[in-house]
Write an enzyme that holds these catalytic residues in place. Structure first.
Site, PDB file in Angstrom:
ATOM      1  N   SER A 250       1.033  -0.934   0.219  1.00 62.16           N
ATOM      2  CA  SER A 250       0.042  -0.186   0.608  1.00 62.16           C
ATOM      3  C   SER A 250       0.829   1.561  -0.173  1.00 62.16           C
ATOM      4  O   SER A 250       1.722   0.936   0.690  1.00 62.16           O
ATOM      5  CB  SER A 250      -1.186  -0.258   0.860  1.00 62.16           C
ATOM      6  OG  SER A 250      -1.362   1.056   1.493  1.00 62.16           O
ATOM      7  N   CYS A 251       0.807   1.971  -1.011  1.00 60.79           N
ATOM      8  CA  CYS A 251       2.028   3.307  -1.231  1.00 60.79           C
ATOM      9  C   CYS A 251       1.132   4.213  -1.922  1.00 60.79           C
ATOM     10  O   CYS A 251       0.112   4.237  -2.338  1.00 60.79           O
ATOM     11  CB  CYS A 251       2.877   2.932  -2.327  1.00 60.79           C
ATOM     12  SG  CYS A 251       3.446   0.654  -1.612  1.00 60.79           S
ATOM     13  N   THR A 252       2.198   5.656  -1.925  1.00 59.14           N
ATOM     14  CA  THR A 252       1.834   6.947  -2.640  1.00 59.14           C
ATOM     15  C   THR A 252       2.707   7.431  -3.705  1.00 59.14           C
ATOM     16  O   THR A 252       4.071   6.762  -2.792  1.00 59.14           O
ATOM     17  CB  THR A 252       1.055   8.114  -1.425  1.00 59.14           C
ATOM     18  OG1 THR A 252      -0.080   7.001  -1.132  1.00 59.14           O
ATOM     19  CG2 THR A 252       0.252   9.005  -2.360  1.00 59.14           C
TER      20      THR A 252
END
Length: 524
Positions: A2-4
């Protein structure tokens, strides 16, 4: 993971650098300790076996040196996550994305199939390895490429040959270009070059919203893809284009998802990043074109002002400041303040912004701005990538809690400060500003010293041309040693000031404990 992600083209950045940056966030209920290490060619495997998928790949015998920010624990593989090599190619891998059911039906993921029964049994079937995934990609690509475009081509060949068991976005950059690769099903892929005057935002969602097939199968200047993408799309009726220019289609609509979960978990993050970088637009009124739940937020756009590393650090640490959705805010309601998934989340293991600078010599061109732990409570600091070793304070992260390394110290600060956000915010903001300012000064000072060393080497070579090769080799050794010294200075600054910040936050939080009592006995 889960990343941005935020990508900044060279004409959109404050100093002409390409900048690729990504939070690496653990899955819910898990916290993966991170470290920062250099990998020598001798330490690169020649035969690779994935921990998760058991795929086995023979690797070339000529890897280069590279620096990465992997997990401490090897239970799910290397997971290099962010890295840069000695040729000034940078990678961040991976941004977990999702493709829709039509794609998965047409090109299923290549998943590990365990063996059944014992050898000799009638129903025995040997294990079938899966494809490559997040744990593998940087290790399989970064040590073997000298340009970003070469990296895209190598990754594409690996995907077509071995497939993948998950949907991912992969960023590859050099001093001139940034490429963003998205996997499409088990074996297909697309890649788009970030326009030089634009930034791109990706929040765990298939993001590319325009693709030029004519270029991808022609000059290949701005677009690349798997060799049979056109036939694949036609055979499985994947193109949903209604109003694109001739030869173009919208991959987000063709391959991606737009679910209620996206509107809670993904689209609000893109909305907030673009709201910050293009603030003159209407983002908040009932008539706003784009809301936190819009499915058509552009993948890339031109910013209103050139983007700095401070912008990148702020955005990848942000939690919807200035909106009703800030979990630490006072606007809105108790419901709105926890409606959307923040960018700067408790599960962040690290943020690495990789800056490839056109004005610096090749040897010190790439700087990795690294922060460990939850973004709102820390700051990114610069470390040169072209080194043989990294500082112990970031390299030797322990699996268990310890104040002796940056990762765990920052985790402790965040956990203590979260419950007393406003009471501890001055100390945290002061630390962050000072750390970034020190980092900028350190890089400028180191660059200047390296220029002086280069001038002295050139003068020596002109006077002793017979020994020029030896002089050059010695200068290269001295230069890398100076880069490592600079990194040690940055690490020591962090050790001193993070320890002080932990002390200050602990003191403040201790005074605010629910069992506190102001009166003490007369001897105290």
């Amino acid at each position: 993971m889960s990343c941005t992600t935020i990508l900044v083209g060279k004409n959109a950045s404050y100093d002409g650098s390409t900048i690729i940056a990504r939070d690496d966030d653990s899955g819910s209920g898990r916290y993966d300790p991170k470290r920062f290490i250099a990998v020598a060619p001798a330490d690169q495997p020649r035969h690779y076996r994935s921990v998760l998928s058991h795929v086995e790949i023979d690797l070339p015998d000529d890897p280069c040196r590279y620096t990465i920010a992997p997990n401490v624990l090897n239970n799910r593989g290397i997971l290099a996550e962010a890295g840069a090599n000695e040729h000034n190619v940078a990678m961040s891998a991976t941004e977990t994305i999702a493709v829709n059911e039509r794609v998965l039906g047409a090109d299923p993921m290549v998943e590990l199939k365990p063996a059944h029964g014992e050898p000799g049994d009638v129903d025995h079937r040997d294990e079938r390895p899966g494809g490559i995934g997040e744990e593998d990609i940087i290790t399989l690509v970064l040590p073997y490429v000298a340009t970003a475009r070469e990296g895209v081509i190598r990754l594409g060949e690996l995907l077509e040959t071995y497939g993948t068991y998950e949907s991912n976005g992969v960023i590859i950059s050099d001093v001139d270009e940034i490429w963003y690769v998205e996997t499409i099903g088990g074996h297909h892929w697309i890649a788009r070059r970030v326009p030089d005057d634009c930034y791109a935002t990706i929040p765990n969602q298939l993001g590319i919203d325009d693709f030029d097939l004519a270029d991808a199968f022609g000059e290949r200047r701005e677009y690349l893809c798997s060799a049979d993408l056109r036939e694949f799309m036609a055979a499985h009726h994947l193109d949903r284009t209604m109003d694109a220019a001739p030869g173009h289609f919208n991959p987000r609509k063709a391959f991606g998802t737009a679910t209620p979960k996206d509107h809670i978990y993904n689209t609000p993050r893109a909305w907030y990043m673009q709201r910050h970088l293009n603030p003159s637009e209407d983002w908040d009124s009932p008539a706003a074109r784009h809301t936190p739940e819009s499915d058509d937020i552009p993948w890339c756009r031109v910013p209103e002002a050139k983007i700095s590393l401070e912008d990148v650090d702020f955005l990848l640490s942000s939690h919807f400041e200035g909106t009703p959705y800030d979990p630490y805010g006072t606007a809105g309601t108790a419901e709105s303040r926890h409606r959307y998934r923040p960018i700067g989340i408790n599960r962040t293991g690290h943020m690495v912004a990789i800056q490839v600078r056109p004005y610096a010599p090749a040897v010190n061109r790439t700087v990795m701005w690294v922060s460990f732990g939850s973004g709102p409570f820390t700051a990114a600091a610069p470390f040169y990538a072209n080194v043989n070793d990294t500082p112990a304070y970031l390299r030797d992260t322990t699996p268990e809690v310890s104040t002796g390394n940056l990762y765990w110290a920052n985790r402790l600060i965040a956990a203590l400060a979260d419950a007393h956000f406003y009471e501890t915010s001055n100390a945290i903001e002061g630390f962050a500003e000072s750390a970034r300012a020190y980092g900028h000064r350190l890089v400028e000072r180191t660059d200047a010293e390296l220029r002086e060393m280069t001038a002295q080497t050139s003068a020596s070579e002109s006077q002793e041309s017979a020994g020029a090769a030896e002089i050059t080799e010695n200068a290269s050794i001295a230069t890398i040693a100076r880069l490592q010294q600079s990194n040690e200075e940055m690490a020591e600054y962090l050790r001193t000031h993070v320890t002080k910040l932990l002390n200050d936050v602990l003191y403040t939080s201790s005074n605010l404990m629910h069992n506190s009592f102001a009166m003490s006995d007369r001897w105290n």
